[in-house]
Design an enzyme around this catalytic site. Structure first.
Site, short mmCIF file in Angstrom:
data_model
loop_
_atom_site.label_atom_id
_atom_site.label_comp_id
_atom_site.label_asym_id
_atom_site.label_seq_id
_atom_site.Cartn_x
_atom_site.Cartn_y
_atom_site.Cartn_z
N THR B 77 0.84 -1.21 0.00
CA THR B 77 0.00 0.00 0.00
C THR B 77 0.87 1.26 0.00
OG1 THR B 77 -1.88 -1.09 1.06
CG2 THR B 77 -1.74 1.29 1.29
N ASN B 156 -5.94 -10.01 -7.64
CA ASN B 156 -5.98 -10.71 -6.36
C ASN B 156 -7.20 -11.60 -6.21
OD1 ASN B 156 -6.89 -7.91 -6.46
ND2 ASN B 156 -7.65 -8.24 -4.40
N GLN B 184 0.51 -9.93 -5.82
CA GLN B 184 0.07 -11.34 -5.85
C GLN B 184 0.98 -12.22 -6.69
OE1 GLN B 184 -2.16 -12.53 -3.97
NE2 GLN B 184 -3.31 -10.74 -3.29
N GLY B 205 6.14 -8.42 1.59
CA GLY B 205 6.72 -9.65 2.15
C GLY B 205 5.68 -10.71 2.49
N HIS B 206 4.54 -10.26 3.02
CA HIS B 206 3.63 -11.23 3.64
C HIS B 206 2.78 -12.03 2.68
CE1 HIS B 206 -0.43 -9.31 3.43
NE2 HIS B 206 0.31 -8.25 3.17
N THR B 245 13.66 5.13 9.39
CA THR B 245 14.66 4.11 9.73
C THR B 245 14.28 2.78 9.12
OG1 THR B 245 15.22 5.23 11.77
CG2 THR B 245 15.72 2.88 11.67
N CYS B 331 -21.86 -9.73 1.94
CA CYS B 331 -21.96 -9.90 3.38
C CYS B 331 -20.61 -10.08 4.04
CB CYS B 331 -22.87 -11.08 3.69
SG CYS B 331 -24.58 -10.65 3.41
#
Lengths: 129, 407
Positions: B77, B156, B184, B205-206, B245, B331
């Site tokens: 993001t 995605n 993706q 990374g995730h 950093t 939903c």
């Protein structure tokens, strides 16, 4: 979303799933919602000569809350008079199932389905308005 | 959720479990190797900087880039915001038009919406029923004032892969910058930014068995040399494009994840596509099931399927104590709108409500997939047995002819 135990119980063990003969004079059918909206509820009531609801059945296309709301509605309808049934308010369902705010529309739909079923029965049997 | 119950995770497009090898590589950088990579005057800093440099190489290799073209961020993001807003700011004197696609991730779409409020013009290209854009339309949409084309590498929700090489060829011929969200894709299928003519590309990374909280923005240094305006002010890290950093353990982690992915990619893609096809074929044995998206040009580990006359969230509730997947149903979203991606493919809202996405991953086993298919199929049968529109369909009623009460 974390649902209440009561809601999960109605979802996992839905009461009164089924179909009543919609052509019978003492059966009222309410079909509300739309596939495009993600929920369709069909609620049916069978009424005896004294105006008591002797049976109620439902089938629902929808999310867990919609299914649980309609299952609960059928349970509440059985044994009630038409007058009592028409007094069921969607907020009663919200409270009983502890519906989260985004799912309140499911209870509204269930109330609409009850009202539509009663109206169908009354129209078939010549009640005014 | 009881502790001893087996849980099957088929939602790897949401996030992946971290590979234990990645965690092992990261651990020292939380404790004894804790230095700030910007501390140039002592060994603590040198150790950290060395680790970051190594990770930069690992990550660059994964996408065929030079290590000097890698900017570390907090995730996709942030990288998307930096790429799109950074280009819009930097190239403002050249033009104020951006082209993107309706099926992009919200991070891209909302960034574009934010720029529109500041006077940038954005064109949102439509897609066909498989999720593909029309390349001729893309070319025709490019104006003299166009500064950026932002097109995701693969979607995605559906896994549909865009033809980046062809898109890159058009953008380079027209002299327009190309940014691709490869969140993706990175680590799953081969990506080469130079061969595809991509000028900016991001990933995180995730989604590739690495840690959360770290991402990458590739920014081309040569032919053309691209610059983006920093979106955060600070110490001028990452060649002045991203202050803050450096997240050394995270960076070490994404580097290690990239190295493992590069080594295992081919075999893993083959294994997962075989498993995915098995899942899909099993579901297609049920009645009234459709696969959404492009079944040719798509990611090896994803399937998006609609089970007609069944609502997705309700369906998931029949098995979600044991099996994790996602749905395009309204939903499942806060907005109560079904998936805009599936709608963009021209699927009716009813089919979007009925969709499930299964995304397999490195740790998905054969047995898990078999079990999931059995449970989900049972769920579909149950939900149909209590669905009034399934009953109507079975009675031969044309659902389109029914006058529904909208609410």
């Amino acid at each position: 979303m974390a649902y209440s135990d009561k809601l999960l119980d109605h979802f996992n063990n839905p009461r009164n799933v089924g179909t009543l003969d919609k052509d019978k004079k003492n059966v009222g059918t309410g079909l509300v919602g739309a596939p495009e909206c993600g929920d369709v509820m069909r609620l049916q009531i069978e009424v005896d000569d004294n105006g008591l609801i002797t049976d109620a059945k439902f089938k629902t296309f929808g999310c867990g809350s919609a299914i649980a709301s309609s299952s609960l509605a059928t349970e509440w309808l059985k044994g009630r008079s038409l007058h009592e049934a028409s007094g069921i308010d969607n907020m009663d369902i919200v409270e009983e199932l502890e519906l989260p705010p985004v799912k309140i529309h499911c209870s509204v739909l269930a109330e609409d389905a009850i009202k539509a079923a009663i109206k169908d029965y009354q129209e078939k049997n010549g009640f005014a308005g | 959720m009881s502790a001893n119950k087996r849980l099957i995770y088929l939602d790897n497009n949401a996030t992946t479990a971290m590979d234990p090898r990645v965690l092992e590589a990261m651990l020292p950088y939380f404790t004894n190797k804790f230095g700030n990579a910007a501390s140039r005057n002592h060994p603590f800093g040198w150790v950290a900087e060395e680790a970051v440099d190594y990770a930069r190489e690992q990550v660059a290799k994964l996408i065929g880039a030079d290590e000097r073209e890698i900017i570390f961020t907090s995730g996709s993001t942030e990288a998307i915001n930096l790429a799109i807003k950074g280009v819009a700011d930097m190239y403002h004197s050249k033009g104020n038009h951006i082209i993107t696609v309706t099926t992009e991730h919200k991070a891209v779409l909302d960034t574009c919406h934010a720029l529109e409020k500041k006077g940038i013009e954005v064109t949102y290209l439509p897609v066909d029923e498989k999720g593909n854009i029309d390349l001729k339309e893309l070319e025709a949409t490019i104006r003299p004032t166009t500064v950026l084309v932002a097109i995701m590498y693969a979607n995605n929700e559906t896994g549909t892969i865009h033809p980046m090489k062809e898109i890159g060829e058009i953008c380079n011929r027209k002299g327009v910058l190309l940014f691709s969200d490869a969140t993706q894709v990175a680590g799953k299928i081969p990506v080469n930014v130079k061969e595809s003519g991509i000028h900016l590309l991001c990933f995180t990374g995730h989604k590739m068995y690495g840690p959360k909280g770290v991402g990458v923005l590739y920014v081309s240094r040569k032919n053309p040399r691209v610059k983006v305006t920093a979106q955060m002010d600070g110490g001028g890290h990452e060649r002045g494009m991203r202050s803050g950093t450096l997240n050394v353990p995270g960076i070490v982690g994404i580097g290690k994840a990239a190295e493992i992915a590069m080594k295992d990619m081919e075999e893993e893609a083959k294994r997962l596509s075989t498993l995915r096809d098995k899942v899909e074929n099993a579901f297609l044995q049920l009645e009234e099931v459709v696969v959404n998206g492009d079944t040719e040009q798509r990611m090896p580990h994803v399937t998006n399927i609609s089970f007609k006359h069944v609502e997705g969230e309700g369906l998931m509730m029949t098995f979600n104590q044991e099996i994790a997947v996602s749905s395009g149903s309204a939903c499942t979203s806060a907005s109560l709108e079904p998936s805009y991606v599936l709608k963009a493919l021209g699927l009716g809202d009813d089919l979007a409500h009925s969709s499930l996405r299964l995304s397999l991953g490195r740790f998905t086993t054969d047995e898990e997939v078999d079990y999931a298919v059995e449970k989900i199929s049972k769920g579909v049968e149950h939900m149909r047995s209590i669905s009034p529109i399934w009953e109507m369909y079975k009675e031969g009623i044309d659902l389109k002819s029914v006058k529904w009460s909208e609410h």
